[in-house]
Motif scaffolding. Structure first.
Motif: not given
Ligand SMILES: [Zn+2]
Length: 479
Positions: A207-210, A232-235, A450-453
């Motif tokens: 599901e992450k950004f391409a 969304t926030s992407h690294y 998503n996977m919670p912290f």
């Protein structure tokens, strides 16, 4: 006077047909209309005012965290998209291309931006030369185009408005910190401005950004128990720096690739507001973004002194920074009550000769429809500001309680299916494998959210394959 249930005629029953309720609400409250090109939307003044308030609140937060706004062109050379392999794979199927000017074919086709990592990466390769140029903290407010197959106003449209932050940092740690900091800004904004509690966490690989190394999201629960990925926030690691040859001379005299983040929220947030808070009467807007925070309905307005008093109060409220509207049209008070309830106005004041004589206004809160009480006209701006704050808090608590009661911790596929098929999120352990994600999608049309912290385990085996679990993760049907 209008009949008590007049509103029912205007919009579909929220409990019987949620999708139709949504369509009715967005159209009939004047937020949006369909554009002539399939999949496009026209944001009407009431919707745009809502967006402007969202923008203002977010923009203040971006500036307070050191970011500056800039603007990059909408047209991007097609070759730019090709430079980052995953990025092109992810976006190519839905990009709109410009191939001709008049009858003349262009030497290189152009992409109408679906997002701006590539063009901004290209510009950063010119601007970033030395460690002294870092960090770069830039945000852009813009429109983007993604040719979607199925569209719905605000939720998924071929063109939408958004902001995209694009930052460059000397170190991995700094870029990772920025990614999480901006996720935190989104979460805080959603809670304190939109009155929406968000699940924050990391997206799965699927599901992450391409083009990103990691994507984090804020996920909101809608009133039908479905999830709306709301930001969304992407690294990006140094993926785009390598693709676009962004390099800087570091203090130690060597050239290095910097690390980047990108993050965005869009007009989708309006969809989140509608579907997290609405009810059978229509919209229920959170006070801090509502285009009209307080509506004043004059009662028996032909009587001497009523309109004068109403306008005096309007001025008082405006001076205190409250967004207020007086409806002095010749529609009946009952019609007006329904209209502004449907439009989600948080607070209604009725002022007539008897109220004026007693030195009060009759008040009705949108979040507690049906209840009426009075507040003194003396210091009315303070009373209204306090009520708006209380409405915000009540709306947040209501949304939080709804959400908490619609998350089921599950151990088996049967339980997972039952949970998501009856309007809940499922929380489970997961092995981390794509196969299990695909299987869950296929069987229940649910995706990983998503996977919670907080990864405190709720079991030790994957909900799907039974192998040793690696992550705790939310599942849900999604918009
Ligand atoms: Zn598994």
């Amino acid at each position: 006077m209008a009949k008590a249930n007049e509103f029912v005629k205007d919009i579909a029953d929220i409990n019987a047909d949620f999708p139709q309720w949504y369509t009715d609400v967005v159209l009939k409250t004047g937020l949006v209309d369909y554009g002539p090109v399939k999949g496009t939307m026209v944001i009407r003044p009431y919707g745009y005012a809502l967006w402007e308030n969202i923008q203002r609140e977010l923009d203040d937060r971006f500036k307070a965290t050191g970011h500056e706004n800039a603007y990059f062109p909408m047209l991007i050379p097609y070759s730019f998209l090709m430079k980052e392999a995953e990025h092109v794979e992810g976006f190519a199927p839905e990009v709109a291309l410009v191939t001709h000017v008049g009858d003349t074919e262009l030497p290189e086709k152009l992409v109408v931006r679906p997002t701006s990592e590539t063009i901004i990466g290209h510009m950063y390769s010119k601007w970033v030369q030395s460690y002294r140029d870092l960090p770069v903290l830039v945000n852009q407010w813009a429109n983007v185009v993604r040719w979607e197959k199925t569209t719905r106003p605000f939720l998924r449209t071929s063109e939408f408005l958004w902001q995209e932050g694009h930052t460059v940092h000397a170190t991995r740690e700094e870029a990772e910190d920025e990614t999480l900091k901006m996720l935190g800004v989104y979460e805080e904004f959603s809670r304190n401005v939109l009155a929406i509690p968000m699940f924050t966490g990391k997206k799965s690989e699927k599901e992450k950004f391409a083009g990103a190394e990691a994507t984090y999201s804020i996920e909101a629960m809608m009133l039908d128990g479905k999830s709306l990925q709301s930001g969304t926030s992407h690294y990006l690691s140094d993926n785009f720096a390598r693709a676009f040859d962004i390099r800087f001379l570091d203090k130690d005299g060597t050239h290095k690739y910097p690390f980047q983040s990108s993050w965005g929220v869009s007009t989708r947030l309006i969809g989140a507001v509608i579907m997290a808070h609405g009810d059978e009467r229509g919209l229920k807007l959170p006070p801090y973004v509502a285009p009209i925070q307080t509506v004043i309905i004059p009662i028996a307005m032909h009587k001497a002194g009523v309109l004068e008093k109403v306008n005096e109060i309007k001025t008082n409220l405006e001076r205190a920074g409250i967004r207020v509207k007086v409806d002095a049209t010749d529609n009946s008070p009952g019609w007006k009550f329904n209209e502004y309830e449907m439009k989600g106005v948080p607070l209604r004041l009725e002022i007539g000769p008897r109220d004026i004589e007693s030195g009060v206004a009759t008040v009705s809160r949108r979040d507690k429809a049906g209840e009426k009480f009075t507040v003194p006209l003396y210091n009315i701006a303070d009373s209204v500001n306090l009520l708006l704050k209380e409405i915000h808090e009540n709306m947040y608590q209501t949304a939080l309680e709804f959400r908490n009661s619609h998350v089921k911790t599950v151990q088996t596929m049967q339980e997972l299916g039952d949970a998501v098929n009856s309007g809940n999120f499922a929380l489970s352990m997961w092995c981390g494998e794509r196969d299990c994600e695909d299987k869950i999608k296929e069987q229940f049309q649910a995706s990983s959210r998503n996977m919670p912290f907080d990864q405190t385990p709720v079991g030790d085996k994957c909900v799907c394959c039974g192998k040793k679990a690696k992550h705790k993760i939310y599942w849900g049907k999604a918009y």
